[in-house]
Design a protein around this motif. Sequence first.
Motif, short mmCIF file in Angstrom:
data_model
loop_
_atom_site.label_atom_id
_atom_site.label_comp_id
_atom_site.label_asym_id
_atom_site.label_seq_id
_atom_site.Cartn_x
_atom_site.Cartn_y
_atom_site.Cartn_z
N HIS A 68 8.72 22.82 32.10
CA HIS A 68 9.96 22.96 32.87
C HIS A 68 10.96 23.70 32.00
O HIS A 68 11.03 23.48 30.78
CB HIS A 68 10.49 21.56 33.22
N VAL A 69 11.74 24.58 32.62
CA VAL A 69 12.79 25.32 31.91
C VAL A 69 14.07 25.26 32.74
O VAL A 69 14.06 25.55 33.94
CB VAL A 69 12.40 26.79 31.67
N SER A 70 15.17 24.86 32.11
CA SER A 70 16.50 24.94 32.71
C SER A 70 17.23 26.09 32.03
O SER A 70 17.42 26.06 30.81
CB SER A 70 17.27 23.64 32.51
N ALA A 71 17.61 27.10 32.81
CA ALA A 71 18.24 28.30 32.25
C ALA A 71 19.64 28.43 32.82
O ALA A 71 19.81 28.69 34.02
CB ALA A 71 17.41 29.54 32.59
N TYR A 72 20.64 28.25 31.97
CA TYR A 72 22.03 28.25 32.40
C TYR A 72 22.77 29.43 31.80
O TYR A 72 22.66 29.71 30.61
CB TYR A 72 22.73 26.95 31.97
N THR A 73 23.54 30.11 32.64
CA THR A 73 24.38 31.19 32.15
C THR A 73 25.47 30.63 31.23
O THR A 73 26.08 29.60 31.54
CB THR A 73 25.04 31.92 33.33
N LEU A 74 25.71 31.31 30.12
CA LEU A 74 26.83 30.93 29.27
C LEU A 74 28.12 30.98 30.08
O LEU A 74 28.46 32.01 30.68
CB LEU A 74 26.93 31.88 28.07
N THR A 75 28.81 29.87 30.15
CA THR A 75 30.04 29.77 30.93
C THR A 75 31.18 29.37 29.99
O THR A 75 31.03 28.44 29.19
CB THR A 75 29.89 28.72 32.05
N ILE A 76 32.28 30.07 30.09
CA ILE A 76 33.43 29.79 29.22
C ILE A 76 34.41 28.90 29.99
O ILE A 76 35.09 29.35 30.91
CB ILE A 76 34.13 31.09 28.78
N GLU A 77 34.44 27.63 29.63
CA GLU A 77 35.30 26.67 30.32
C GLU A 77 36.63 26.54 29.59
O GLU A 77 36.69 26.60 28.36
CB GLU A 77 34.61 25.30 30.37
N PRO A 78 37.73 26.35 30.35
CA PRO A 78 39.04 26.15 29.72
C PRO A 78 39.01 24.98 28.75
O PRO A 78 38.37 23.96 29.01
CB PRO A 78 39.96 25.86 30.92
N GLY A 79 39.70 25.14 27.63
CA GLY A 79 39.81 24.07 26.66
C GLY A 79 38.72 24.03 25.62
O GLY A 79 38.80 23.27 24.66
N THR A 80 37.68 24.86 25.80
CA THR A 80 36.60 24.88 24.81
C THR A 80 36.97 25.83 23.66
O THR A 80 37.88 26.66 23.77
CB THR A 80 35.28 25.36 25.44
N GLU A 81 36.23 25.70 22.56
CA GLU A 81 36.45 26.58 21.42
C GLU A 81 36.24 28.04 21.79
O GLU A 81 37.00 28.92 21.36
CB GLU A 81 35.52 26.18 20.28
#
Length: 376
Positions: A187-200
């Motif tokens: 199984h592979v979960s592939a998530y796009t890099l997402t820039i969320e507010p408040g993160t580094e």
Amino acid sequence: MPAPVLDPTVRHLYVHVPFCPTICPYCDFHVLTRRAGLVERYLERVEEEAARLADEYPVDLDTVYIGGGTPSFLRDAEITALVGSVRRHLGWGRAENTLEINPGTVSPARAALWRDLGFGRASVGVQSLDDATLKFLGRQHDARQAREAVATLVETGFRVSGDLITAVPGQPLESDIRGLVELGVGHVSAYTLTIEPGTEFARRGVTVEEDDERRGFEETEARLTDLGFSRYEISNYARPGQESRHNLAYWEGRTYLGLGPGAAGHYPATPGGEVLTLRRTNPHLHDWLTGEGGEAEAITPEEYVTDALFMGLRLRAGLDLADLSRRSGVDMRTRYATPLAANVERGLLMLEGDRLRATPGGWWVLNRVVTDFLEA
């Protein structure tokens, strides 16, 4: 409108472990580093909350998912105590029990302990098998550790799922995918890099280009399909029979318990009222440790339907309108005739009998599709 027919028994449990060795620069989950005495207090509170949930709801578990955070960061005695609290009050999953694992925490002895505790599935935060990409993502493990961790878990008898992050500048995505599959994951979960507010990453001004996002979205499917995996959900791929049964419960609109700080649960409401289900999100750790209960959101039948559409249309199989009508008490074909017809006409949805699916183009604009139903 006919009365809704929902299973009153809760069959799925999510447990949140908020502790991590470090905080990744892209992470916006409720996580924190451990401090003296904090894990002990967390475990005491888990015991109390598990007992309360068992008193409040009929529970017969099919799946348990312990996530975070980094659950595998817990020491052997701590993870043993956590599992003991769950089993004592709520039981254990008959079909699937998953532990989220950081590659840097794996050893043959620890893998054997996790198996002995009853976990059969491991979700491993690999993210990449390229050292430069891992360094950019702020991961504490390197590619060698990731490979060794996955190999150890496979050898210990786990069904292994590997997480990948895509759309990272300079990432050798094809090599990442092929390397992960060659290690034996099912199984592979592939998530796009997402820039969320408040993160580094947000504070640094890191951005993700839409072209890179789309390229990663398309290349991941092409490569994994060639390697014998099927895309069964927007971000998830599996060999036959290796789908995540726990996550399918979310996508299919089932109820589930949320245990731990920041954990969300989807609970059955008292039959016969205007409220169909309740969504409750626990407060963050320090308030949760005091016994604060968090916030509950009452979900009406129509809100349940739009939630079910948003989640169910993420699945390649889509959803069954007749089943959703039965569960919610809302006649889907009558109530939503206009947005159904409009989105089929636009080529964003397909309707075959009672089976409603999103097309590849519909997946890309799923928020817009579901908004049409909300506005109806």
